[in-house]
Structure formats: C-alpha cells, structure tokens
Design an enzyme around this catalytic site. Sequence first.
Site, PDB file in Angstrom:
ATOM      1  N   ARG A  51      53.320   4.953  19.575  1.00 55.04           N
ATOM      2  CA  ARG A  51      52.752   6.107  20.301  1.00 55.04           C
ATOM      3  C   ARG A  51      51.324   6.403  19.886  1.00 55.04           C
ATOM      4  O   ARG A  51      50.560   7.042  20.617  1.00 55.04           O
ATOM      5  CB  ARG A  51      53.632   7.364  20.138  1.00 55.04           C
ATOM      6  CG  ARG A  51      53.066   8.554  20.926  1.00 55.04           C
ATOM      7  CD  ARG A  51      53.956   9.777  20.966  1.00 55.04           C
ATOM      8  NE  ARG A  51      54.572  10.078  19.698  1.00 55.04           N
ATOM      9  CZ  ARG A  51      53.939  10.600  18.647  1.00 55.04           C
ATOM     10  NH1 ARG A  51      52.661  10.905  18.720  1.00 55.04           N
ATOM     11  NH2 ARG A  51      54.594  10.825  17.529  1.00 55.04           N
ATOM     12  N   TYR A 105      41.834   8.973  45.166  1.00 53.67           N
ATOM     13  CA  TYR A 105      43.199   8.467  45.093  1.00 53.67           C
ATOM     14  C   TYR A 105      44.157   9.677  45.100  1.00 53.67           C
ATOM     15  O   TYR A 105      43.904  10.668  44.410  1.00 53.67           O
ATOM     16  CB  TYR A 105      43.361   7.643  43.813  1.00 53.67           C
ATOM     17  CG  TYR A 105      44.772   7.224  43.543  1.00 53.67           C
ATOM     18  CD1 TYR A 105      45.352   6.181  44.255  1.00 53.67           C
ATOM     19  CD2 TYR A 105      45.550   7.891  42.598  1.00 53.67           C
ATOM     20  CE1 TYR A 105      46.664   5.811  44.040  1.00 53.67           C
ATOM     21  CE2 TYR A 105      46.869   7.519  42.367  1.00 53.67           C
ATOM     22  CZ  TYR A 105      47.416   6.486  43.092  1.00 53.67           C
ATOM     23  OH  TYR A 105      48.714   6.128  42.878  1.00 53.67           O
TER      24      TYR A 105
HETATM   25  C1  LIG Z   1      46.931   3.105  41.690  1.00 53.96           C
HETATM   26  C2  LIG Z   1      45.704   3.908  41.422  1.00 53.96           C
HETATM   27  C3  LIG Z   1      45.707   4.925  40.461  1.00 53.96           C
HETATM   28  C4  LIG Z   1      46.956   5.323  39.698  1.00 53.96           C
HETATM   29  O1  LIG Z   1      47.382   4.305  38.859  1.00 53.96           O
HETATM   30  P1  LIG Z   1      48.912   4.118  38.346  1.00 53.96           P
HETATM   31  O2  LIG Z   1      48.810   2.913  37.505  1.00 53.96           O
HETATM   32  O3  LIG Z   1      49.761   3.972  39.558  1.00 53.96           O
HETATM   33  O4  LIG Z   1      49.244   5.354  37.582  1.00 53.96           O
HETATM   34  C5  LIG Z   1      44.518   5.597  40.227  1.00 53.96           C
HETATM   35  N1  LIG Z   1      43.397   5.288  40.893  1.00 53.96           N
HETATM   36  C6  LIG Z   1      43.348   4.324  41.839  1.00 53.96           C
HETATM   37  C7  LIG Z   1      42.077   4.048  42.539  1.00 53.96           C
HETATM   38  C8  LIG Z   1      44.506   3.601  42.132  1.00 53.96           C
HETATM   39  O5  LIG Z   1      44.462   2.657  43.076  1.00 53.96           O
END
Ligand SMILES: *Cc1c(COP(=O)(O)O)cnc(C)c1O
Length: 385
Positions: A51, A105
């Site tokens: 962790r 996003y």
């Molecule tokens: C998929 C994505 C995220 C989130 O990532 P995870 O690994 O699913 O938590 C953040 N930013 C962008 C641009 C993404 O495509």
Amino acid sequence: MTANRTHIETKLIHAGELRPRPSGAVSMPIFQSSTFEYEGQSSYHEIKYIRLNNTPNHVVLHSKLAALENAEAALVAASGMAAISTSLLTLLSSGDHVLAQDCLYGGTYDLITKDLPSFGISFNLIDSNAPESWKSKLQPNTKAIYVEAMSNPLLQVADLQAVTRFAKEHGLVSLVDNTFASPVNFRPSEWGYDLSLHSATKYLNGHTDIVAGAIIGRAELVERIKHRLDHLGGSLDPHACYLLHRGMKTLALRVRYQNDSALALARFLNEHSAVKQVNYPGLESHAGYGRARELFDGFSGMLSFEPEGGREAAQRFIQGVTIPIVAPSLGGVETLVTLPAVTSHAGLSAAERHRLGISDSLIRVSVGIENTADLIADFDRALKA
Ligand SMILES: *Cc1c(COP(=O)(O)O)cnc(C)c1O
C-alpha cells in the site's frame, strides 16, 4: 543506460530496471509480497509494503515512467481515476478552487463537478480554446488548472501551451490527462506541465487486461501525492504492476503503428461517400491539426466519425463490422468501436450532447494493431451494407 539521450524505444526496455537483475532474471519478476523485512526505515512512508507504493515492482515502473516523459518522478496507482482523484485531493483542500476544461473524461467530469464540491472544493469550467476568457474565471483561491491532451470523442486539441503560460503567470499547478496521446506522442513536462496523468489501463498497458493509473511530473508534487495515496489506499497490486511493465515494453511499436493506421483509416473515411464527418487531428481539415503538429509526435490511434444516414446508419455500421469489437475503453491492441451518445456520453441530455458536437450517429474508434488494409476493407464493407 537510462541517460536522457537515449530514445523512448530504448528507455521502454531498459530505463529503471533493477541492477543487478534479481537472480539474473532478464524479465522483471513479480514480487508478490505484501510486506518486506525491516531495513531500518525511519519514516512510515518508506516502510516497504504494497500500500505504500514502494515494492520493487512499483519502483521500477516509477523510474521508467519518469524517464519516458523526461520528468523528475512518477507514481503508479490502482486506476486512472485513482491517479486523478488522489492528485486533485492532494493539490486542493476545502476552500480551494480549480479551473477545468469543459469537455472532460466522464469520470473526471463527475469527480470535479459533483464529488469535489462535497469536500468544499469549487470549480469553474473553461473553454480550452479561448485563453482570453480564463482570467475572468480566476479567483483568489484558484490553485490548479486541469485539461486533457485530446478530447473525447471529438479529438479536439486544447491550447496546451496557453495553459502552462497561464498557470505560471497566476501561480497555479498545471495538470494534463495525457492518456489519449501517450508518452510516445506527447511529453507534458517538456512543455512546462507540472503533472501528467494517465489511465495506464489504455495505451501504457495496451493489452486490455488491467486497470492502472500513473502520475508523472515534478518530484516535490509526486512525493506529496504518494503520501496521500499511501493514506487513501489506491495502490496498484504487484501482479498488475508486472502486467503494466510487460505491456509498456512494446508501447512505442504499438502507438506508432496505431498512429499510422488511424491516419490511413481517417483519410479513407474522409473520402468515403457514405461518411459525413471525420474527426482526427491528423487531417488538415481538423481544427486541431496545426496545434497537434506542433505539440505531438503523432496524431494518436483515436478517431471518430459520422456516417451519412443518422443513428440507424451508425447502428448498422456497428453491427456490420467484423474486426472491431463493440466495447468501451481504448488504447489496446484490438480495434474497439462505440457510440458515445449511448455509452460514454449517455448521461448527458440530448441538448448538452448537441452543444458539445456529439451527434447520435457519432462512432468512436480506438484503432488496434490489426492489419490496416484489413481494417479499411472491413469498414468499407460495413459502410456499404
Ligand atoms: C479511461 C480514462 C480515465 C479513467 O481511467 P481508469 O483507468 O478507467 O480509472 C481517465 N481519463 C481518460 C482520458 C480515460 O480515457
């Protein structure tokens, strides 16, 4: 061995690797041990424990990731969202304010607009192409500015140089989500960004088999974020570290091929009579073309397009293609297609989607590493059906 003078392909293979190699192993082994023998550490954050993000599998990734973007330091996290949320919750406290790009996003958008306010952190959304409008949104308590290297799903390119200029002028920390570009196409620290964030689930890993995140940038900030991550607990498991490390070795090969394939596919679609609109920053007709050429080494493997004939034509296309898989996510070796209006952007009202330029017939494509001619032939067949 890991000097800055070596190119990214060499760094992907050799930067940060342990010396001597554990038992001579050429491939970095998995240290699947939650805790390690006490070595006299005096600080909690240095005790070797999964962790606390400091097992050998973490340490190797941290130095490799920093080397890839020519940055001071890096840190991996349990997901892209763990990287993003932990970074923002390190830089921002109750009473602070953040400026964020208006088309983010989905998870990040909700984090900033719904979760952060419940911790007393306020925000304003900015048009990332209108730097002259940002000053009016600035407040005495503004601490950070947050953008993405390329927007989803229209592949718009923000005024990324204006962001760092503005941040320096007003004492803000600049953050960019570099997931879509990957370190092969864009290295934010070279353009003055304090922090670059990744969903390592996507291009960095590239094999659609883990979720992971990365934070890359100034050492002092990465250290503070590590301490918060130690407490929030979003640590990447050593087995996932190993898969990420293995996937990264081929990052440059994959992304360069994906850049080329996406460009060829975008050009083909742009000339196709059954296609109304193509969004790809490698097309001269795209609004972000000039900026992408200046900032990026490649235009990415992501594109989106609208077939003629509206939503039904888009549904027919999605059902007609045989090589792409209909699935969310991106950046892997398989070509994936989605309809943002019914998946990633389904949470927005039709009016809001329209305002952002996301039509009901828009198809997003994450180009994989299949043969380019095969993909083009498959798209052509599905468009003609
Ligand atoms: C998929 C994505 C995220 C989130 O990532 P995870 O690994 O699913 O938590 C953040 N930013 C962008 C641009 C993404 O495509």
